[in-house]
Scaffold this motif. Structure first.
Motif, mmCIF file in Angstrom:
data_model
loop_
_atom_site.group_PDB
_atom_site.id
_atom_site.type_symbol
_atom_site.label_atom_id
_atom_site.label_comp_id
_atom_site.label_asym_id
_atom_site.label_seq_id
_atom_site.Cartn_x
_atom_site.Cartn_y
_atom_site.Cartn_z
ATOM 1 N N GLU A 24 2.699 -28.475 -5.614
ATOM 2 C CA GLU A 24 1.428 -27.879 -5.179
ATOM 3 C C GLU A 24 0.257 -28.763 -5.569
ATOM 4 O OE1 GLU A 24 -1.170 -23.748 -5.634
ATOM 5 O OE2 GLU A 24 0.226 -24.328 -7.216
ATOM 6 N N ASP A 76 0.099 -31.686 -3.275
ATOM 7 C CA ASP A 76 -0.420 -31.279 -1.961
ATOM 8 C C ASP A 76 -1.938 -31.168 -1.991
ATOM 9 O OD1 ASP A 76 2.095 -31.217 -0.875
ATOM 10 O OD2 ASP A 76 2.341 -29.038 -1.056
ATOM 11 N N ILE A 77 -2.473 -30.546 -3.040
ATOM 12 C CA ILE A 77 -3.927 -30.411 -3.175
ATOM 13 C C ILE A 77 -4.570 -31.787 -3.291
ATOM 14 C CG2 ILE A 77 -5.750 -29.629 -4.759
ATOM 15 C CD1 ILE A 77 -3.998 -27.135 -5.263
ATOM 16 N N ASP A 90 -3.504 -34.591 -2.098
ATOM 17 C CA ASP A 90 -3.452 -35.299 -0.822
ATOM 18 C C ASP A 90 -4.433 -34.723 0.185
ATOM 19 O OD1 ASP A 90 -1.476 -36.838 -1.940
ATOM 20 O OD2 ASP A 90 0.186 -35.800 -0.942
ATOM 21 N N VAL A 91 -4.584 -33.399 0.197
ATOM 22 C CA VAL A 91 -5.522 -32.770 1.138
ATOM 23 C C VAL A 91 -6.955 -33.175 0.814
ATOM 24 C CG1 VAL A 91 -6.528 -30.560 1.842
ATOM 25 C CG2 VAL A 91 -4.047 -30.828 1.759
ATOM 26 N N VAL A 92 -7.320 -33.127 -0.463
ATOM 27 C CA VAL A 92 -8.689 -33.485 -0.856
ATOM 28 C C VAL A 92 -8.917 -34.976 -0.657
ATOM 29 C CG1 VAL A 92 -10.379 -33.484 -2.730
ATOM 30 C CG2 VAL A 92 -8.803 -31.555 -2.471
ATOM 31 N N ARG A 93 -7.930 -35.793 -0.983
ATOM 32 C CA ARG A 93 -8.069 -37.242 -0.794
ATOM 33 C C ARG A 93 -8.284 -37.577 0.678
ATOM 34 N NH1 ARG A 93 -3.601 -41.071 -3.495
ATOM 35 N NH2 ARG A 93 -4.601 -40.198 -5.354
ATOM 36 N N THR A 94 -7.562 -36.904 1.559
ATOM 37 C CA THR A 94 -7.728 -37.141 2.995
ATOM 38 C C THR A 94 -9.110 -36.717 3.464
ATOM 39 O OG1 THR A 94 -5.361 -36.877 3.398
ATOM 40 C CG2 THR A 94 -6.825 -36.562 5.278
ATOM 41 N N PHE A 95 -9.592 -35.567 2.971
ATOM 42 C CA PHE A 95 -10.942 -35.116 3.327
ATOM 43 C C PHE A 95 -11.974 -36.154 2.900
ATOM 44 C CE2 PHE A 95 -14.920 -33.099 2.051
ATOM 45 C CZ PHE A 95 -15.272 -32.398 3.197
ATOM 46 N N LEU A 123 -12.268 -26.302 2.933
ATOM 47 C CA LEU A 123 -11.281 -27.114 2.219
ATOM 48 C C LEU A 123 -10.617 -26.310 1.107
ATOM 49 C CD1 LEU A 123 -10.156 -30.058 2.030
ATOM 50 C CD2 LEU A 123 -11.972 -30.520 0.356
#
Length: 401
Positions: free
Chosen positions: A31, A34-35, A37-42, A71
């Motif tokens: 988890e 995942d967080i 990677d999501v924030v890094r992509t944003f 986000l």
């Protein structure tokens, strides 16, 4: 005969990732990764292409809070009321990725979630929580935190802002300074001295007598709104008071939450500077070859990598302690003191490696370097945290006086 190999059933060593030298990412849960990677992509897609312009123009997009709300990072470590309820470590990982983009971005999220929202969540009434927290988690309402004053920074107990009872109401007078999100905020959490001790109040935008003035000509945290709050006979009902906050412990608990996020954020800023320097050194040629091939530059890269990895490991350790309920304010002080000073060292070293290019906004280094000059000051200066740690080591109270 032993061959010295490590890792894996087949005895082969894992490949070395220069951007995660000690494989700290392997210590995160699925988890948490995942967080991350999501924030890094944003940040990569929506912040890095524009943040240099935001910094140069001293502006931020009006819709940024709602985008951060979608986000899921606003108050993400709080339970209920539209908040995600993640672990403290997951929140820290998000702060690291946000500040790898810009300290102003992490500051917006930190002030919203760890100061304003946390104050309401921890010290507010049920009505205050249901009124404000879901909207703030979604980024539909912005909060700020009014504690620091023009003459009261490291000593919040000496604040001059006062609130006095007047019948069933309270009347507030005073000024707050260096307030992130100040003029953007829909609600300000304002702390004041009263005859009954320090109390916190929710002051909605548009309340008569409450005005804000943005602070301009900043050379740090330019992609962030910083304001003065002015309270001139601001009348509030008693329902605006945070009922569970009855002493200076109220605002200090909020500061401890925000400082924890800085520990992670500073590691992110340092990592961004190291990556910029490593990429530059691999392509910048002098004397017929890339500067990364010279001993002095390799020594600088090694020194920066050491600081970045040590800071990240410290942040992760403190995150696990916070999730376990064993983290003390003294631990947070050590983390902020160590990681922000380390990040400043990394940023300054990276700036030197980039030469003249290091002072342009084409690269992130000078922006991080100047931002960190604010980060090392707010939420407790380096001197204050050194006193906290020194006093704890000596077994005596911090020598503030």
């Amino acid at each position: 005969m032993a061959d010295g190999s490590t890792g894996g059933a087949n005895g082969r060593k894992a490949a070395l990732d220069p951007r995660d030298f000690l494989a700290v990412g392997d210590q995160l849960t699925p988890e948490e990764r995942d967080i991350r990677d999501v924030v890094r992509t944003f940040v990569r897609d929506h912040v890095l292409p524009h943040v240099g312009t935001w910094f140069e123009e001293a502006s931020i997009p009006a819709d940024l809070p709602e985008r951060l709300g979608r986000l899921g990072v606003l108050g993400m470590h709080l339970e209920g009321y539209g908040c995600a309820g993640t672990s403290a470590t997951a929140y820290g990982v998000a702060c690291m990725e946000l500040e790898a983009g810009d300290s102003g971005l992490r500051s917006m999220v930190s002030v919203q979630g760890s100061l304003a929202m946390y104050a309401i969540h921890r010290w507010g009434s049920e009505e205050q929580k249901t009124t404000w927290l879901p909207r703030m988690a979604a980024g539909e309402a912005v909060g700020c935190f009014g504690l620091t004053e023009p003459d009261s920074g490291s000593d919040p107990g000496s604040m001059r802002t006062r609130a006095r009872r007047d019948g069933a109401d309270w009347v507030l007078n005073g000024r707050k300074m260096w307030i992130t999100n100040g003029s953007r905020a829909d609600v300000a959490v304002v702390w004041a001295n009263t005859d009954e001790g320090v109390r916190g109040f929710l002051v909605p935008r548009g309340t008569p007598g409450f005005t804000t003035h943005d602070i301009h000509a900043k050379l740090s945290l330019r992609a962030s709104i910083t304001s003065e709050l002015v309270l001139d006979d601001v009348r509030l009902p008693d329902s605006a008071r945070l009922p569970e906050a009855t002493s200076l412990r109220g605002p200090l608990s909020c500061l401890n939450e925000a400082r924890y996020g800085i520990i992670w954020g500073a590691a992110g800023a340092a990592r961004a500077c190291l990556e910029a320097a490593a990429d530059y050194a691999a392509t910048r040629e002098q004397f017929g070859r890339p500067i990364a091939s010279f001993q002095l530059q390799q020594q600088k890269l090694a020194d920066m990598a050491l600081e970045v990895n040590r800071a990240t490991l410290l942040a992760l350790h403190l995150g696990r302690m916070k999730d376990a309920g064993t983290l003390r304010p003294e631990h947070v002080s050590m983390g902020k003191l160590a990681n922000v000073n380390a990040a400043l060292h990394v940023a300054r070293t990276a700036r030197q490696m980039l030469g003249a290019n290091g002072i342009t906004l084409e690269y992130p280094v000078i922006r991080h370097m100047t931002n960190l000059e604010s980060v090392v000051t707010y939420e407790g200066t380096a001197d204050v945290h050194a006193l906290v740690v020194g006093g704890a080591v000596a077994g005596v109270p911090p020598a503030f006086r």
